[in-house]
Design a protein around this motif. Sequence first.
Motif, PDB file in Angstrom:
ATOM      1  N   SER A  40      -5.912   7.939   4.699  1.00 21.22           N
ATOM      2  CA  SER A  40      -6.454   7.426   5.957  1.00 21.22           C
ATOM      3  C   SER A  40      -7.413   8.429   6.594  1.00 21.22           C
ATOM      4  O   SER A  40      -7.531   9.582   6.163  1.00 21.22           O
ATOM      5  CB  SER A  40      -5.313   7.108   6.917  1.00 21.22           C
ATOM      6  N   ASP A  41      -8.078   7.976   7.656  1.00 22.55           N
ATOM      7  CA  ASP A  41      -8.976   8.867   8.404  1.00 22.55           C
ATOM      8  C   ASP A  41      -8.210  10.042   9.000  1.00 22.55           C
ATOM      9  O   ASP A  41      -8.718  11.178   9.034  1.00 22.55           O
ATOM     10  CB  ASP A  41      -9.676   8.082   9.520  1.00 22.55           C
ATOM     11  N   ASP A  42      -7.006   9.779   9.476  1.00 22.94           N
ATOM     12  CA  ASP A  42      -6.209  10.873  10.041  1.00 22.94           C
ATOM     13  C   ASP A  42      -5.851  11.885   8.952  1.00 22.94           C
ATOM     14  O   ASP A  42      -5.823  13.103   9.214  1.00 22.94           O
ATOM     15  CB  ASP A  42      -4.930  10.316  10.675  1.00 22.94           C
ATOM     16  N   ASP A  43      -5.567  11.403   7.740  1.00 18.62           N
ATOM     17  CA  ASP A  43      -5.280  12.330   6.638  1.00 18.62           C
ATOM     18  C   ASP A  43      -6.489  13.205   6.343  1.00 18.62           C
ATOM     19  O   ASP A  43      -6.357  14.411   6.103  1.00 18.62           O
ATOM     20  CB  ASP A  43      -4.875  11.550   5.386  1.00 18.62           C
ATOM     21  N   ILE A  44      -7.679  12.606   6.345  1.00 22.16           N
ATOM     22  CA  ILE A  44      -8.891  13.376   6.053  1.00 22.16           C
ATOM     23  C   ILE A  44      -9.137  14.399   7.160  1.00 22.16           C
ATOM     24  O   ILE A  44      -9.518  15.548   6.885  1.00 22.16           O
ATOM     25  CB  ILE A  44     -10.095  12.431   5.892  1.00 22.16           C
ATOM     26  N   ARG A  45      -8.925  13.999   8.415  1.00 21.31           N
ATOM     27  CA  ARG A  45      -9.104  14.963   9.516  1.00 21.31           C
ATOM     28  C   ARG A  45      -8.147  16.141   9.368  1.00 21.31           C
ATOM     29  O   ARG A  45      -8.529  17.295   9.596  1.00 21.31           O
ATOM     30  CB  ARG A  45      -8.868  14.263  10.851  1.00 21.31           C
TER      31      ARG A  45
ATOM     32  N   GLY B  74      -8.159  10.860  -2.977  1.00 28.11           N
ATOM     33  CA  GLY B  74      -6.905  11.284  -3.596  1.00 28.11           C
ATOM     34  C   GLY B  74      -7.106  12.471  -4.525  1.00 28.11           C
ATOM     35  O   GLY B  74      -6.281  13.394  -4.577  1.00 28.11           O
ATOM     36  N   THR B  75      -8.216  12.452  -5.265  1.00 24.60           N
ATOM     37  CA  THR B  75      -8.528  13.575  -6.155  1.00 24.60           C
ATOM     38  C   THR B  75      -8.828  14.834  -5.351  1.00 24.60           C
ATOM     39  O   THR B  75      -8.348  15.932  -5.676  1.00 24.60           O
ATOM     40  CB  THR B  75      -9.719  13.215  -7.051  1.00 24.60           C
ATOM     41  N   ILE B  76      -9.636  14.677  -4.303  1.00 28.67           N
ATOM     42  CA  ILE B  76      -9.946  15.835  -3.447  1.00 28.67           C
ATOM     43  C   ILE B  76      -8.665  16.404  -2.847  1.00 28.67           C
ATOM     44  O   ILE B  76      -8.460  17.628  -2.828  1.00 28.67           O
ATOM     45  CB  ILE B  76     -10.932  15.426  -2.338  1.00 28.67           C
ATOM     46  N   ARG B  77      -7.790  15.528  -2.385  1.00 22.94           N
ATOM     47  CA  ARG B  77      -6.547  15.968  -1.737  1.00 22.94           C
ATOM     48  C   ARG B  77      -5.685  16.770  -2.711  1.00 22.94           C
ATOM     49  O   ARG B  77      -5.097  17.791  -2.346  1.00 22.94           O
ATOM     50  CB  ARG B  77      -5.794  14.737  -1.239  1.00 22.94           C
TER      51      ARG B  77
ATOM     52  N   PHE C  29     -17.361  12.051   5.745  1.00 20.66           N
ATOM     53  CA  PHE C  29     -16.260  12.174   6.704  1.00 20.66           C
ATOM     54  C   PHE C  29     -15.547  13.506   6.544  1.00 20.66           C
ATOM     55  O   PHE C  29     -14.972  14.024   7.501  1.00 20.66           O
ATOM     56  CB  PHE C  29     -15.285  11.009   6.490  1.00 20.66           C
ATOM     57  N   GLY C  30     -15.581  14.065   5.337  1.00 19.66           N
ATOM     58  CA  GLY C  30     -14.980  15.375   5.129  1.00 19.66           C
ATOM     59  C   GLY C  30     -15.986  16.400   4.658  1.00 19.66           C
ATOM     60  O   GLY C  30     -15.669  17.253   3.828  1.00 19.66           O
TER      61      GLY C  30
ATOM     62  N   PRO D 196       0.828  -1.220   0.000  1.00 16.01           N
ATOM     63  CA  PRO D 196       0.000   0.000   0.000  1.00 16.01           C
ATOM     64  C   PRO D 196       0.855   1.259   0.000  1.00 16.01           C
ATOM     65  O   PRO D 196       1.929   1.308   0.614  1.00 16.01           O
ATOM     66  CB  PRO D 196      -0.815  -0.120   1.290  1.00 16.01           C
ATOM     67  N   LEU D 197       0.362   2.282  -0.686  1.00 16.67           N
ATOM     68  CA  LEU D 197       1.090   3.541  -0.804  1.00 16.67           C
ATOM     69  C   LEU D 197       0.533   4.558   0.190  1.00 16.67           C
ATOM     70  O   LEU D 197      -0.681   4.669   0.356  1.00 16.67           O
ATOM     71  CB  LEU D 197       0.955   4.098  -2.225  1.00 16.67           C
ATOM     72  N   PRO D 198       1.396   5.310   0.855  1.00 13.50           N
ATOM     73  CA  PRO D 198       0.896   6.368   1.740  1.00 13.50           C
ATOM     74  C   PRO D 198       0.306   7.518   0.936  1.00 13.50           C
ATOM     75  O   PRO D 198       0.578   7.665  -0.255  1.00 13.50           O
ATOM     76  CB  PRO D 198       2.153   6.812   2.505  1.00 13.50           C
ATOM     77  N   ALA D 199      -0.513   8.315   1.568  1.00  9.58           N
ATOM     78  CA  ALA D 199      -1.175   9.421   0.886  1.00  9.58           C
ATOM     79  C   ALA D 199      -0.159  10.365   0.249  1.00  9.58           C
ATOM     80  O   ALA D 199       0.872  10.684   0.842  1.00  9.58           O
ATOM     81  CB  ALA D 199      -2.054  10.190   1.868  1.00  9.58           C
TER      82      ALA D 199
END
Length: 497
Positions: A457-462, A258-261, A286-287, A207-210
């Motif tokens: 991840s959830d932490d990334d979204i937060r 990923g697109t939103i980010r 969630f966001g 798996p790749l990190p954000a």
Amino acid sequence: MLRKLPGDEARNLVSTTPDTAVVFRPAVVRTPAFVTIVIWLSRLVAGLVRLVWRHPIASAVTLAPIAVTIAYGWRLALVLVGLVALAGLSWALLGRASFLRLVGWRLLAWWRLVWVYRRHWQPVMIVSGLGRHLRGRDYLPHLLKVHCDGWADRVTVKMLNGQAVKDWTDRTEHIAHGFGSRACRVSVARAGRLVLTFPRRDPLAVPLPAVLIPDTASVGPVEIGACEDGRPLRLKVHGTHVLIAGATGAGKGSYLWGTIRGLLPAMRAGLVEIWALDPKRMELSFGRALFGDRYAADPADCADLLEAAVAVMQERAGRFGGLQRNHTPTTADPFVLVLVDEVAFLTAYQSDKGLKLRITAALATLTTQGRAVGVGVMAALQDPRKEVMNIRNLFPDKIALRLDESEQVDMLLGDGARDRGALADHISPVPTLGAGVGYVRLETSPDPVRVRAAYVSDDDIRAMVAEYATPTGTTPAEPIPAQRSALVEREEARTNG
């Protein structure tokens, strides 16, 4: 008609003498020894020239010690070989990337050409049906060259006259297992020539990190992961529409988030607006703070939000008509990306027929007319069948994640996509191995590309919400002040009531 050769009629002869077999001796033409020697020498010289031309480095490494031994003796040749080996080892340790690019991969390509492909070429071609054995002679596709990199071998092949690409794509499993690879992908190099890609390892197994949020505001292409060959996966969203299909747990959320980010800086700069439709209420909610009042979960609200996007599109088309054919994002006319998670719930499983018709009509209008005026659609669903998503062909770019049936691959990516190597039905259901792995088929290329989206991840979204969400009490800019969606009016009515 094929000309009959001596011996063709031997099976039709009948012996009148009991216990006596018919012996047929074909005519023998004796070739002078001088002619035979000349032919073999010419073939030997041609083969050596071809070998040196195709593999100059490997040939030089092999011939140099022999030449030094003949000219100066074996001791100097041994010293020379030791120095070259020491220099090569030092280069490989200190400058690994340049060593592999200039020497390592070339030597590996030569070795695999000799030991793997040329060694097994004749039996694999004959057994798979791509070659022919006629009257004691083999007619085989011509193996031209092998190119290696960090994850795969690319074999260039010249087809037999009269063969088609489909003859090869129908036999990819035979070819792959014949050469000891887990898969084989066929692409067209030019007329009559194909490139067969044989993966040696899976660079997308981990798996790749954000992906880091970009520093500059841009509408894309958005980097959301990696391709199998090591290149970053940059997904185009402005000027196109994207359809994502995958079974439950296949990783569709990684592509959405990923697109939103990747668009967050452009959202802050006012160049992009993301309108989110989340009928499942579990993914985009969630966001929710990132989308402001352009978020809908109830089917009626989703229909209103889609119709508001259609109104934006039509208003822009009226202003742009006769003046410009392509959209350039500005703060006055930002790029509008409509994200729809589980779109099948709105277009196929919706019990209210009136809402279903409104939603389908709005999506069809946006996907046929929206990209020229800066309105794009990215939709995700689990089942790509026509009865579930009857407008799937209106999405130029498609992504197939893990699918349950092999037929669904061609349903989504187009006829022949699975034969070309898009084995979406073989993606592992284990999240750490297969979540986010998929095959992208773009409007500009018929060949599917294996990719993996980075996991947000959830932490990334937060963290994204904490930094980029609209502050409380601030109203985001309306797309068109004179045309407010029914959803916004309903929310204001609830607040005032």
